[in-house]
Design a protein around this motif. Structure first.
Motif, PDB file in Angstrom:
ATOM      1  N   PRO A  90       0.791  -1.237   0.000  1.00 39.22           N
ATOM      2  CA  PRO A  90       0.000   0.000   0.000  1.00 39.22           C
ATOM      3  C   PRO A  90       0.819   1.280   0.000  1.00 39.22           C
ATOM      4  CG  PRO A  90      -0.044  -1.042   2.163  1.00 39.22           C
ATOM      5  CD  PRO A  90       0.606  -2.022   1.234  1.00 39.22           C
ATOM      6  N   ALA A  91       2.084   1.219   0.372  1.00 38.02           N
ATOM      7  CA  ALA A  91       2.889   2.440   0.477  1.00 38.02           C
ATOM      8  C   ALA A  91       3.604   2.804  -0.821  1.00 38.02           C
ATOM      9  CB  ALA A  91       3.921   2.283   1.594  1.00 38.02           C
ATOM     10  N   ILE A  92       3.595   1.913  -1.798  1.00 41.49           N
ATOM     11  CA  ILE A  92       4.433   2.101  -2.987  1.00 41.49           C
ATOM     12  C   ILE A  92       3.576   2.333  -4.228  1.00 41.49           C
ATOM     13  CG2 ILE A  92       6.187   1.034  -4.458  1.00 41.49           C
ATOM     14  CD1 ILE A  92       7.103  -0.547  -2.008  1.00 41.49           C
ATOM     15  N   SER A  93       3.918   3.369  -4.977  1.00 40.71           N
ATOM     16  CA  SER A  93       3.214   3.664  -6.226  1.00 40.71           C
ATOM     17  C   SER A  93       3.517   2.597  -7.274  1.00 40.71           C
ATOM     18  CB  SER A  93       3.646   5.033  -6.761  1.00 40.71           C
ATOM     19  OG  SER A  93       3.187   5.225  -8.085  1.00 40.71           O
ATOM     20  N   THR A  94       2.507   2.254  -8.040  1.00 37.08           N
ATOM     21  CA  THR A  94       2.718   1.341  -9.165  1.00 37.08           C
ATOM     22  C   THR A  94       3.028   2.109 -10.453  1.00 37.08           C
ATOM     23  OG1 THR A  94       0.365   1.299  -9.775  1.00 37.08           O
ATOM     24  CG2 THR A  94       1.110  -0.334  -8.158  1.00 37.08           C
ATOM     25  N   CYS A  95       2.954   3.435 -10.387  1.00 33.82           N
ATOM     26  CA  CYS A  95       3.196   4.265 -11.570  1.00 33.82           C
ATOM     27  C   CYS A  95       4.622   4.813 -11.609  1.00 33.82           C
ATOM     28  CB  CYS A  95       2.213   5.433 -11.605  1.00 33.82           C
ATOM     29  SG  CYS A  95       0.486   4.939 -11.783  1.00 33.82           S
ATOM     30  N   LYS A  96       5.192   5.107 -10.447  1.00 41.66           N
ATOM     31  CA  LYS A  96       6.527   5.700 -10.385  1.00 41.66           C
ATOM     32  C   LYS A  96       7.547   4.820 -11.112  1.00 41.66           C
ATOM     33  CE  LYS A  96       9.894   7.550  -7.083  1.00 41.66           C
ATOM     34  NZ  LYS A  96      11.079   6.942  -7.719  1.00 41.66           N
ATOM     35  N   ASP A  97       8.404   5.454 -11.886  1.00 41.27           N
ATOM     36  CA  ASP A  97       9.504   4.825 -12.628  1.00 41.27           C
ATOM     37  C   ASP A  97       9.052   4.097 -13.892  1.00 41.27           C
ATOM     38  OD1 ASP A  97      11.364   5.730 -10.734  1.00 41.27           O
ATOM     39  OD2 ASP A  97      11.178   3.908  -9.531  1.00 41.27           O
ATOM     40  N   ARG A  98       7.768   4.142 -14.210  1.00 43.36           N
ATOM     41  CA  ARG A  98       7.293   3.490 -15.434  1.00 43.36           C
ATOM     42  C   ARG A  98       7.887   4.187 -16.653  1.00 43.36           C
ATOM     43  NH1 ARG A  98       4.780  -1.554 -15.404  1.00 43.36           N
ATOM     44  NH2 ARG A  98       4.165  -1.940 -17.550  1.00 43.36           N
ATOM     45  N   TRP A  99       8.215   3.428 -17.681  1.00 40.90           N
ATOM     46  CA  TRP A  99       8.848   3.996 -18.875  1.00 40.90           C
ATOM     47  C   TRP A  99       7.807   4.538 -19.851  1.00 40.90           C
ATOM     48  CZ3 TRP A  99      13.938   4.947 -19.640  1.00 40.90           C
ATOM     49  CH2 TRP A  99      14.836   4.355 -18.741  1.00 40.90           C
ATOM     50  N   VAL A 100       8.141   5.691 -20.429  1.00 39.61           N
ATOM     51  CA  VAL A 100       7.270   6.377 -21.378  1.00 39.61           C
ATOM     52  C   VAL A 100       8.098   6.745 -22.607  1.00 39.61           C
ATOM     53  CG1 VAL A 100       5.777   8.388 -21.743  1.00 39.61           C
ATOM     54  CG2 VAL A 100       5.921   7.344 -19.465  1.00 39.61           C
ATOM     55  N   ALA A 101       7.579   6.450 -23.783  1.00 39.39           N
ATOM     56  CA  ALA A 101       8.208   6.885 -25.032  1.00 39.39           C
ATOM     57  C   ALA A 101       7.565   8.199 -25.454  1.00 39.39           C
ATOM     58  CB  ALA A 101       8.024   5.836 -26.121  1.00 39.39           C
ATOM     59  N   ILE A 102       8.394   9.207 -25.701  1.00 40.07           N
ATOM     60  CA  ILE A 102       7.904  10.538 -26.069  1.00 40.07           C
ATOM     61  C   ILE A 102       8.503  10.901 -27.425  1.00 40.07           C
ATOM     62  CG2 ILE A 102       7.741  12.956 -25.372  1.00 40.07           C
ATOM     63  CD1 ILE A 102       8.458  11.928 -22.476  1.00 40.07           C
ATOM     64  N   ARG A 103       7.661  11.298 -28.357  1.00 45.95           N
ATOM     65  CA  ARG A 103       8.119  11.538 -29.726  1.00 45.95           C
ATOM     66  C   ARG A 103       7.813  12.958 -30.170  1.00 45.95           C
ATOM     67  NH1 ARG A 103       5.301   8.267 -34.562  1.00 45.95           N
ATOM     68  NH2 ARG A 103       3.614   9.643 -33.866  1.00 45.95           N
ATOM     69  N   LYS A 104       8.786  13.538 -30.835  1.00 40.69           N
ATOM     70  CA  LYS A 104       8.567  14.794 -31.555  1.00 40.69           C
ATOM     71  C   LYS A 104       9.197  14.640 -32.931  1.00 40.69           C
ATOM     72  CE  LYS A 104       9.516  19.702 -31.895  1.00 40.69           C
ATOM     73  NZ  LYS A 104      10.386  20.825 -31.495  1.00 40.69           N
ATOM     74  N   GLY A 105       8.383  14.754 -33.946  1.00 39.11           N
ATOM     75  CA  GLY A 105       8.896  14.558 -35.303  1.00 39.11           C
ATOM     76  C   GLY A 105       9.431  13.150 -35.466  1.00 39.11           C
ATOM     77  N   ASN A 106      10.689  13.041 -35.906  1.00 39.43           N
ATOM     78  CA  ASN A 106      11.271  11.714 -36.124  1.00 39.43           C
ATOM     79  C   ASN A 106      12.196  11.288 -34.990  1.00 39.43           C
ATOM     80  OD1 ASN A 106      13.398  13.421 -36.533  1.00 39.43           O
ATOM     81  ND2 ASN A 106      13.952  12.666 -38.568  1.00 39.43           N
ATOM     82  N   ARG A 107      12.129  11.989 -33.863  1.00 39.21           N
ATOM     83  CA  ARG A 107      12.964  11.629 -32.712  1.00 39.21           C
ATOM     84  C   ARG A 107      12.093  11.110 -31.569  1.00 39.21           C
ATOM     85  NH1 ARG A 107      18.234  13.095 -32.676  1.00 39.21           N
ATOM     86  NH2 ARG A 107      18.436  13.353 -30.414  1.00 39.21           N
ATOM     87  N   VAL A 109      12.352   9.793 -27.473  1.00 43.71           N
ATOM     88  CA  VAL A 109      13.132   9.707 -26.247  1.00 43.71           C
ATOM     89  C   VAL A 109      12.371   8.818 -25.269  1.00 43.71           C
ATOM     90  CG1 VAL A 109      12.070  11.689 -25.103  1.00 43.71           C
ATOM     91  CG2 VAL A 109      14.437  11.106 -24.563  1.00 43.71           C
ATOM     92  N   TYR A 110      13.099   8.236 -24.340  1.00 41.31           N
ATOM     93  CA  TYR A 110      12.479   7.362 -23.343  1.00 41.31           C
ATOM     94  C   TYR A 110      12.751   7.937 -21.960  1.00 41.31           C
ATOM     95  CZ  TYR A 110      11.971   4.280 -27.298  1.00 41.31           C
ATOM     96  OH  TYR A 110      11.624   3.768 -28.525  1.00 41.31           O
ATOM     97  N   ALA A 111      11.688   8.090 -21.188  1.00 36.40           N
ATOM     98  CA  ALA A 111      11.793   8.722 -19.875  1.00 36.40           C
ATOM     99  C   ALA A 111      11.013   7.910 -18.854  1.00 36.40           C
ATOM    100  CB  ALA A 111      11.249  10.154 -19.937  1.00 36.40           C
ATOM    101  N   GLN A 112      11.337   8.138 -17.584  1.00 37.14           N
ATOM    102  CA  GLN A 112      10.625   7.455 -16.509  1.00 37.14           C
ATOM    103  C   GLN A 112       9.639   8.413 -15.840  1.00 37.14           C
ATOM    104  OE1 GLN A 112      14.497   5.506 -14.947  1.00 37.14           O
ATOM    105  NE2 GLN A 112      12.876   4.114 -14.256  1.00 37.14           N
ATOM    106  N   TRP A 113       8.470   7.904 -15.551  1.00 38.87           N
ATOM    107  CA  TRP A 113       7.393   8.679 -14.941  1.00 38.87           C
ATOM    108  C   TRP A 113       7.720   8.881 -13.467  1.00 38.87           C
ATOM    109  CZ3 TRP A 113       1.671   6.526 -14.854  1.00 38.87           C
ATOM    110  CH2 TRP A 113       0.804   7.525 -14.394  1.00 38.87           C
TER     111      TRP A 113
END
Length: 210
Positions: A90-107, A109-113
């Motif tokens: 119950p104390a730990i988020s299930t969303c924190k550190d999840r990977w997200v792909a973010i795109r602009k044009g043809n690039r 990047v991968y970031a953590q939530w």
């Protein structure tokens, strides 16, 4: 709309909340290692020149947090697609550190939530569904990105990108894979190193016995 934010950011006209803490880390700035200075002249290789961050500098925020004051929000097990597999209590988020792909044009990047925002922490219908972000001071922004993400994609202070959640197996190596104690790449490399060291130790001990 995508906007830029950073760890240690002070409140301003369109950013009423300081970013010393995150929705999931009361000591975010300290745990990161300091102020993630967004000034390009104070950065090199996607990190501040003054220190090496202790967390992944490629981070982002989306307007939902699965955590409540105690435990998780009642809808979280239903709306967070990976809730059951990621649940650690119950104390730990299930969303924190999840990977997200973010795109602009043809690039891409991968970031953590790493935080909930901009502005809202309850808009699961956008984060996990098909709704548009709610109107806000930043032209309906629905994604905040770190200076490292900004620099990799070349985004402006307000810009347009698209994003999606990705499993770690989909994330390629890149500048987002090298730094941070919360970084899945770094964690896995350490585990491999520890396992290799243990195997070498056992083999050495066996050789001595023989």
């Amino acid at each position: 709309m995508t906007t830029v934010f950073w760890i240690g950011e002070q409140p301003s006209g369109n950013n009423p909340v300081p970013n010393r803490t995150s929705s999931w880390d009361k000591n975010w700035t300290r745990n990161y290692g300091g102020f993630d200075d967004p000034n390009p002249s104070h950065r090199s290789n996607y990190i501040p020149v003054k220190f090496t961050p202790r967390q992944n500098p490629f981070y982002c925020a989306l307007p939902y947090s699965d955590k409540a004051n105690t435990g998780h929000r009642p809808e979280a097990p239903r709306v967070v697609p990976w809730f059951k597999e990621a649940y650690q209590g119950p104390a730990i988020s299930t969303c924190k550190d999840r990977w997200v792909a973010i795109r602009k044009g043809n690039r891409t990047v991968y970031a953590q939530w790493e935080d909930a925002g901009p502005f809202r922490t309850d808009h699961w219908q956008y984060v996990f569904g098909n709704e548009r972000p709610k109107p806000n001071l930043n032209k309906g922004a629905g994604l905040d990105v770190s200076p490292a993400v900004r620099d990799y994609l070349g985004v402006r202070e307000m810009d347009v990108t698209d994003w999606r959640f990705v499993d770690f197996s989909e994330v390629p190596h890149g500048p987002w894979s090298t730094v941070g104690e919360n970084n899945t790449f770094v964690i896995n490399d350490r585990k491999k190193g520890a396992a290799l060291a243990e195997a070498t130790k056992r083999n050495h001990a066996g050789a001595i016995v023989r």
